[in-house]
Design a protein around this motif. Sequence first.
Motif, PDB file in Angstrom:
ATOM      1  N   ASN A 112      32.527   4.515  10.980  1.00  0.00           N
ATOM      2  CA  ASN A 112      31.122   5.069  10.792  1.00  0.00           C
ATOM      3  C   ASN A 112      30.294   6.225  10.199  1.00  0.00           C
ATOM      4  N   GLU A 113      31.384   6.928  10.107  1.00  0.00           N
ATOM      5  CA  GLU A 113      31.124   8.785   9.610  1.00  0.00           C
ATOM      6  C   GLU A 113      31.153   8.329   8.332  1.00  0.00           C
ATOM      7  N   ARG A 114      32.285   7.888   7.163  1.00  0.00           N
ATOM      8  CA  ARG A 114      32.636   7.762   5.896  1.00  0.00           C
ATOM      9  C   ARG A 114      31.129   7.296   5.783  1.00  0.00           C
ATOM     10  N   ALA A 115      30.825   5.857   6.077  1.00  0.00           N
ATOM     11  CA  ALA A 115      29.544   4.251   5.737  1.00  0.00           C
ATOM     12  C   ALA A 115      28.657   5.435   5.758  1.00  0.00           C
ATOM     13  N   VAL A 116      28.407   6.245   7.170  1.00  0.00           N
ATOM     14  CA  VAL A 116      26.830   7.263   6.797  1.00  0.00           C
ATOM     15  C   VAL A 116      27.182   7.876   6.162  1.00  0.00           C
TER      16      VAL A 116
END
Length: 263
Positions: free
Chosen positions: A107-111
């Motif tokens: 999720n961190e990568r996407a956000v």
Amino acid sequence: MKPAVYNARAWGKVRREAAQEGRIIRPGAKLNEFETREAMLEAARAFCVERLAAAIARRGGALFLVSGGSTPLPLYEALSEADIDWSKATIALVDERWVPLDDGASNERAVRARLHRNRAAAARFIGLKTDHACAADAVEAVEERLAAAPWPADVAVLGMGADGHTASWFPNAHGLDAAIDSDTARRCAAVTAHVSPITGAHVERMTLTAPAILQAGAQLVLMTGEEKKLAFARARASGPVDDMPVRALFLGDPDRLYPCWVP
């Protein structure tokens, strides 16, 4: 701890409607229905910008809680260009899969790729993944990270799965009781879900707790598709929170809950 049960009749009254740039998103358990995804995301963008800007003006900073998933990514792209003082804002994840940050499931990568750029690159970002081997071992370290944020949050962007989960509160998951405990002082909890088509192989998660999310000034829940509309209707009926953990949101202040749906 006594199992949480949501009683639909006792949920309480909702406030009058609130308008944002001509788009209305009402608080309460009733869905705000939109005809197109673009209309919902436009309304959500205005909703978030108004609340984050107001928080910065009122208390000198804002805390924006964000979820992963495909539905909010266009919202994050639009918000990354929003004309607010992002240097006074903190962005923190609602939950995270216990995978490396370069993994496509992160999720961190996407956000970071969609939100933490352009004007919003000036914001502080708090992720939930550490180098610990498992999420359970990382709880104290993540608590320290989260303690640096300006709580309570001003806006939390959430989703809901067809199984009735939100954040990483999965039905009857190991660790769910700690995550949705209304009396916990912790802001995060480690959860291991049961493998399902919705979880996929990534069942080990770090998630914010119910108090951390329910204390947010607004909980904006974005949903798409008939399956999720039906699931939300089931969740609005009385029943155990463990079976449909999104019901934990209904146990908070109804004036802070803003569920939105588009076909």
